[in-house]
Design an enzyme around this catalytic site. Structure first.
Site, PDB file in Angstrom:
ATOM      1  N   GLU A   1    -112.784  25.087  41.288  1.00 53.04           N
ATOM      2  CA  GLU A   1    -113.947  24.184  42.434  1.00 53.04           C
ATOM      3  C   GLU A   1    -115.322  25.584  42.673  1.00 53.04           C
ATOM      4  O   GLU A   1    -116.373  25.113  42.415  1.00 53.04           O
ATOM      5  CB  GLU A   1    -113.474  24.013  43.406  1.00 53.04           C
ATOM      6  CG  GLU A   1    -112.509  22.375  43.168  1.00 53.04           C
ATOM      7  CD  GLU A   1    -111.292  22.084  44.144  1.00 53.04           C
ATOM      8  OE1 GLU A   1    -111.715  22.611  45.609  1.00 53.04           O
ATOM      9  OE2 GLU A   1    -110.260  21.878  44.027  1.00 53.04           O
TER      10      GLU A   1
ATOM     11  N   ASN B   1    -120.647  24.362  44.793  1.00 53.49           N
ATOM     12  CA  ASN B   1    -120.601  25.879  45.159  1.00 53.49           C
ATOM     13  C   ASN B   1    -120.933  26.836  44.386  1.00 53.49           C
ATOM     14  O   ASN B   1    -120.780  28.294  44.775  1.00 53.49           O
ATOM     15  CB  ASN B   1    -118.684  25.495  44.917  1.00 53.49           C
ATOM     16  CG  ASN B   1    -118.068  24.090  45.481  1.00 53.49           C
ATOM     17  OD1 ASN B   1    -118.831  24.399  47.399  1.00 53.49           O
ATOM     18  ND2 ASN B   1    -117.422  24.190  45.185  1.00 53.49           N
TER      19      ASN B   1
ATOM     20  N   THR C   1    -132.584  27.228  65.580  1.00 51.43           N
ATOM     21  CA  THR C   1    -132.030  28.039  65.899  1.00 51.43           C
ATOM     22  C   THR C   1    -130.213  28.399  65.005  1.00 51.43           C
ATOM     23  O   THR C   1    -129.668  26.783  65.312  1.00 51.43           O
ATOM     24  CB  THR C   1    -131.337  27.735  67.201  1.00 51.43           C
ATOM     25  OG1 THR C   1    -130.863  26.409  67.697  1.00 51.43           O
ATOM     26  CG2 THR C   1    -132.013  27.707  68.751  1.00 51.43           C
TER      27      THR C   1
ATOM     28  N   SER D   1    -107.731  24.650  47.874  1.00 50.46           N
ATOM     29  CA  SER D   1    -108.077  24.303  46.129  1.00 50.46           C
ATOM     30  C   SER D   1    -109.061  25.230  46.567  1.00 50.46           C
ATOM     31  O   SER D   1    -109.663  25.613  45.090  1.00 50.46           O
ATOM     32  CB  SER D   1    -108.176  23.427  45.748  1.00 50.46           C
ATOM     33  OG  SER D   1    -108.645  22.604  46.547  1.00 50.46           O
TER      34      SER D   1
ATOM     35  N   GLY E   1    -108.491  16.458  49.237  1.00 50.83           N
ATOM     36  CA  GLY E   1    -107.420  16.964  50.673  1.00 50.83           C
ATOM     37  C   GLY E   1    -107.549  18.235  50.625  1.00 50.83           C
ATOM     38  O   GLY E   1    -108.578  19.087  50.040  1.00 50.83           O
TER      39      GLY E   1
ATOM     40  N   HIS F   1    -115.975  21.608  52.119  1.00 49.75           N
ATOM     41  CA  HIS F   1    -115.806  20.748  50.694  1.00 49.75           C
ATOM     42  C   HIS F   1    -115.018  21.313  49.961  1.00 49.75           C
ATOM     43  O   HIS F   1    -114.320  20.567  49.120  1.00 49.75           O
ATOM     44  CB  HIS F   1    -117.177  22.827  49.802  1.00 49.75           C
ATOM     45  CG  HIS F   1    -118.374  22.186  50.085  1.00 49.75           C
ATOM     46  ND1 HIS F   1    -119.432  22.070  48.874  1.00 49.75           N
ATOM     47  CD2 HIS F   1    -119.556  21.777  50.982  1.00 49.75           C
ATOM     48  CE1 HIS F   1    -120.837  22.188  49.248  1.00 49.75           C
ATOM     49  NE2 HIS F   1    -120.628  21.921  50.007  1.00 49.75           N
ATOM     50  N   ASP F   2    -113.825  21.790  50.571  1.00 48.53           N
ATOM     51  CA  ASP F   2    -112.340  21.779  50.147  1.00 48.53           C
ATOM     52  C   ASP F   2    -111.700  20.346  50.798  1.00 48.53           C
ATOM     53  O   ASP F   2    -111.616  19.846  49.978  1.00 48.53           O
ATOM     54  CB  ASP F   2    -111.646  22.832  51.338  1.00 48.53           C
ATOM     55  CG  ASP F   2    -110.336  23.172  50.695  1.00 48.53           C
ATOM     56  OD1 ASP F   2    -109.395  22.211  49.676  1.00 48.53           O
ATOM     57  OD2 ASP F   2    -109.742  22.843  51.923  1.00 48.53           O
TER      58      ASP F   2
ATOM     59  N   PRO G   1    -120.173  15.450  48.794  1.00 47.42           N
ATOM     60  CA  PRO G   1    -121.834  14.641  48.591  1.00 47.42           C
ATOM     61  C   PRO G   1    -123.011  15.259  48.176  1.00 47.42           C
ATOM     62  O   PRO G   1    -123.101  16.903  48.722  1.00 47.42           O
ATOM     63  CB  PRO G   1    -122.348  13.923  49.588  1.00 47.42           C
ATOM     64  CG  PRO G   1    -120.970  14.604  50.861  1.00 47.42           C
ATOM     65  CD  PRO G   1    -120.100  15.009  49.721  1.00 47.42           C
TER      66      PRO G   1
END
Length: 318
Positions: free
Chosen positions: A88, A94, A241, A76, A72, A66-67, A163
């Protein structure tokens, strides 16, 4: 004589430039002299955190993902909101679900003690994700280091770039392509869902509305995830698992037992079916592709050299 001085000047200038260029590139031994204790510290703290709560390994892997997908791999995602930007952490992908911030804080504190103002939060995040996967039984890969930390964050960019679990295959391919990642990377990296849990909110639509799901599997989930309410009720992404890194995620897709819509899209009569079958049969092929994809993903739009900064506290700009 003047020409000799000029040649000497050119030589010195070239040396300085090459040193500057070297500092702008990532390398696995970036901290070998400036912070030799880094790798053991991160590994020890990650293992300690996973022993305390096994799920945290998956959370740290997701944190890196997610970062990196938002402007990039620059840490952040770790920044708290300030008066000048909304970060974020409260973006839809998140909010109430991104976890592991305290683990990164703990690692950073120990690294700062050993090597003050040397190692970036972005590098710690990349190492923590790798060490989590390895400890849970997955593959290892060389983490290129030398990232620097961003000085801002954007909730809007997080909402737009990460996504969604509701995406179809075409949209998933586009989302990964926008980050310079291939279709093979998409399928292999999705295999990270062989560990961890997901909230009812993310899989409700799949278990009630989709036809590409095993009926008994859907029914078994409906008791913990009703049509409304219980948004935060959890289910394992890999039924068998969820705390062991293996290839059962892909085997589940073959049996129409993917927990979320976007996962099952990878095996639903489309162009990625072959890769899913390959990884379901061959763990080694999956591990190699996953390791390669992670090494590639963790280098998306990195800040290097004099860009960004080395944050002392991962939650705020210096």
């Amino acid at each position: 004589m003047a020409s000799n001085y000029f040649l000497l000047f050119l030589l010195v200038a070239a040396t300085l430039l090459s040193e500057a260029d070297a500092k702008k590139t990532l390398s696995s031994d970036f901290y070998s002299s400036s912070c030799p204790e880094l790798l053991p510290i991160v590994q020890k703290e990650v293992i300690k955190a996973i022993k305390n709560e096994t799920r945290i390994g998956a959370s740290l892997l997701r944190l890196l993902f997610h970062d990196c997908f938002v402007n990039g791999c620059d840490a952040s995602i770790l920044l708290d909101d300030t008066s000048s930007f909304v970060g974020e952490k409260t973006a839809a992908p998140n909010n109430n679900s991104a976890r592991g911030f305290n683990v990164i804080d703990d690692i950073k504190a120990k690294v700062e003690k050993a090597c003050p103002r040397v190692v970036s939060c972005a590098d710690i995040l990349a190492l923590a994700a790798r060490d989590s996967v390895v400890y849970l039984g997955g593959p290892s890969w060389k983490v290129s280091l030398g990232r620097r930390d961003s000085i801002t964050a954007s909730r809007a960019d997080a909402n737009n770039s990460i996504p969604s679990p509701l995406l179809n295959l075409t949209a998933l391919k586009t989302s990964f392509s926008n980050q310079g990642l291939s279709v093979k990377d998409l399928v292999a990296l999705s295999g990270g869902h062989t560990i961890g849990l997901a909230r009812c909110l993310t899989f409700r639509g799949h278990i009630y509305n989709d036809s590409d799901i095993d009926a008994s599997f859907a029914k078994s989930l409906q008791s913990k995830c009703p049509r409304s309410g219980n948004d935060d009720s959890l289910a394992p992404l890999d039924l068998q698992t969820p705390t062991h890194f293996d290839n059962l995620y892909f085997k589940n897709l073959l049996n129409k037992k993917g927990l979320i819509h976007s996962d099952q899209e990878l095996f639903n009569g489309g162009s990625t079916d072959k890769l899913v079958k390959k990884y379901a049969i061959n763990t080694d092929a999956f591990f190699k592709a996953f390791a390669k994809g992670m090494a590639k993903m963790s280098k998306i739009k990195t800040l290097t050299g004099s860009q960004g900064q080395i944050r002392i506290n991962c939650r705020k700009v210096n």
